[in-house]
Design an enzyme around this catalytic site. Structure first.
Site, PDB file in Angstrom:
ATOM      1  N   HIS A 264      66.389  86.536 108.409  1.00 46.49           N
ATOM      2  CA  HIS A 264      64.978  86.774 108.124  1.00 46.49           C
ATOM      3  C   HIS A 264      64.668  88.252 107.897  1.00 46.49           C
ATOM      4  CE1 HIS A 264      64.394  82.625 109.517  1.00 46.49           C
ATOM      5  NE2 HIS A 264      63.264  82.673 108.847  1.00 46.49           N
ATOM      6  N   GLY A 265      65.455  89.138 108.424  1.00 48.49           N
ATOM      7  CA  GLY A 265      65.166  90.540 108.179  1.00 48.49           C
ATOM      8  C   GLY A 265      66.004  91.474 109.021  1.00 48.49           C
TER       9      GLY A 265
END
Length: 482
Positions: free
Chosen positions: A326-327
């Site tokens: 996700h990041g």
């Protein structure tokens, strides 16, 4: 080009006309129309990253054929790892290099060493995490002999870059999407009308619920030091509905748009906030990613077949990787670890598949035990979303610390709190509609079909009016950053 923009409202009918009225029943022409429309759609973000998309497409197209034609297992493995290495290499450079460089420098600083590592001043190519995983699943499936390589380059390119799913999924599989792209598609009016209905619901979720929730979530999270614990709880709740309606709204629009062209995409959401435990939540949230990690990471690691320690190890690996996907921020990793902790008891006790059917199936109301199970699961999810939304780890912990302070018992107050009541009412209405339609693929798929025609169309027009009333500055979709 955003789904909720006037540009897309003009783009979609043009592509629809070219696909059905110009290409008609010519499969090659249909796919060419969709492929070049998809490339145009992607170029509207940043044409420079088209080269990366085309390179990734060529890489997996060629390696897929090479894997299939390899005379021995060693050769197959070489082409497989070549594809995996290059794909993850590009993903790592664009998405994670700065994170690792900064983390390494910070680690050295703790030991008393100073390191001036160069960071990359580049923007993240939109959709790279999604189309990279499309290609990886394709070559892995060929290697595992689940799939034959697609020889038609146009069809394969369209599989990777079909515009409804290109920038934020769902993450498709070659075994599901490619067979739909290699046979002539004929227009089906009932499917098209169903697609329009799902697009309408997706736009409602995005524009009316997500974007309005974002206004108050941002107000509270960006000024969390100035707010009480009770206000921070409100902020976490607004973000909880923002992220769900933002991403599931995108998915609804993507699936509805694909259906206009006679294509069925994988379902990505199945009413996750009505889940009775965390295992059920993860079967219903971002389904295409969760199933991807299960099939291509969790099961190859041994899944749940080994001993207790293997189950624990594999559970934490898959959730940490999911968080990291996700990041490049420690907040996402902690979010992943927290969800692993949540789900681990059910994995160890083999109760993770206790709730496979939607809650209260065939009934209007849940049982008392199901109701409290939903509330407790929802509460755990809201708590985890704080880490997902926070700017950094210290921000998240400070936010949580204030929630568990005496100020939790004060009256919430923030800028626009009176106006936010309208959004809260709309969220309540939205939850009611989702509950009534929870047994269908999307909430209004069959809702109102038995109503009198004027009432049914009055409902649709009401949704349209709300969309226009709440349309403001176009807000990008949260998952575009991933």
């Amino acid at each position: 080009m955003l789904f909720n923009s006037i540009h897309f409202a003009l783009f979609l009918p043009i592509v629809f006309f070219l696909h059905w009225f110009l290409a008609k029943k010519n499969l090659k022409l249909q796919n060419i129309v969709l492929l070049f429309s998809s490339y145009f759609f992607y170029s509207c973000w940043d044409w420079r990253f088209m080269l990366l998309l085309v390179f990734s497409t060529l890489l997996d197209y060629i390696t897929g054929i090479k894997i299939h034609e390899s005379p021995n297992h060693r050769s197959k493995k070489f082409w497989l790892w070549l594809s995996i290495g290059i794909n993850l290499g590009f993903l790592g450079i664009f998405k994670y290099y700065n994170f690792f460089a900064d983390s390494f420098a910070s680690g050295l600083a703790l030991l008393g060493f100073q390191a001036n590592l160069q960071t990359l001043q580049v923007i993240l190519p939109i959709g790279i995490s999604f189309y990279t995983f499309h290609g990886l699943s394709y070559v892995i499936d060929i290697y595992k002999e689940r799939l034959q390589p697609e020889r038609d380059f146009i069809s394969y390119s369209l599989f990777v870059s079909f515009f409804p799913l290109l920038v934020a999924g769902p993450i498709e599989r070659g075994t599901h999407l490619l067979p739909q792209l290699v046979k002539v598609r004929t227009f089906n009016s009932s499917k098209a009308i169903d697609g329009l209905r799902q697009i309408l619901w997706g736009l409602f979720k995005k524009i009316v619920i997500a974007d309005n929730s974002a206004e108050y979530a941002n107000t509270i999270f960006n000024n969390s030091d100035a707010h009480s614990g009770s206000t921070l709880v409100i902020g976490a709740l607004f973000f909880t509905f923002q992220i769900y309606c933002d991403f599931s709204g995108y998915s609804d629009i993507a699936l509805g748009t694909a259906r206009l062209f006679g294509i069925e995409l994988l379902r990505n959401f199945a009413y996750p906030y009505f889940s009775r435990d965390i295992a059920e939540f993860w079967r219903r949230w971002h389904i295409s990613l969760s199933s991807w990690f299960k099939d291509y990471l969790y099961i190859p690691l041994g899944g749940s077949k080994g001993g207790v320690w293997m189950k624990i190890r594999n559970t934490f690996i898959i959730f940490i990787v999911s968080g990291f996907w996700h990041g490049a921020n420690w907040t996402f990793i902690i979010w992943g670890v927290l969800n692993a902790v949540y789900i681990l008891p059910s994995i160890i006790s083999n109760t993770n598949r206790n709730n496979l059917e939607i809650v209260a199936k065939g009934r209007l109301f849940p049982t008392v035990s199901d109701f409290f199970a939903i509330i407790s699961t929802f509460g755990l999810t809201v708590f985890a979303w704080i880490f997902f939304r926070a700017n950094n780890v210290s921000h998240a912990f400070n936010y949580i610390a204030e929630i568990f302070s005496a100020s939790l018992f004060t009256i919430p107050s923030f800028e626009g709190d009176t106006k936010s009541l309208v959004t809260a009412i709309l969220i309540g209405l939205f939850v009611l509609i989702e509950w009534l339609g929870r047994e269908d693929k999307y909430a209004i798929e069959k809702l109102g079909m038995s109503w009198n025609k004027p009432i049914r169309w009055g409902f649709y027009y009401s949704v349209v009016i709300l969309i226009f009333l709440f349309t403001g500055e176009n807000q990008t979709f949260i998952y575009f950053q991933f």
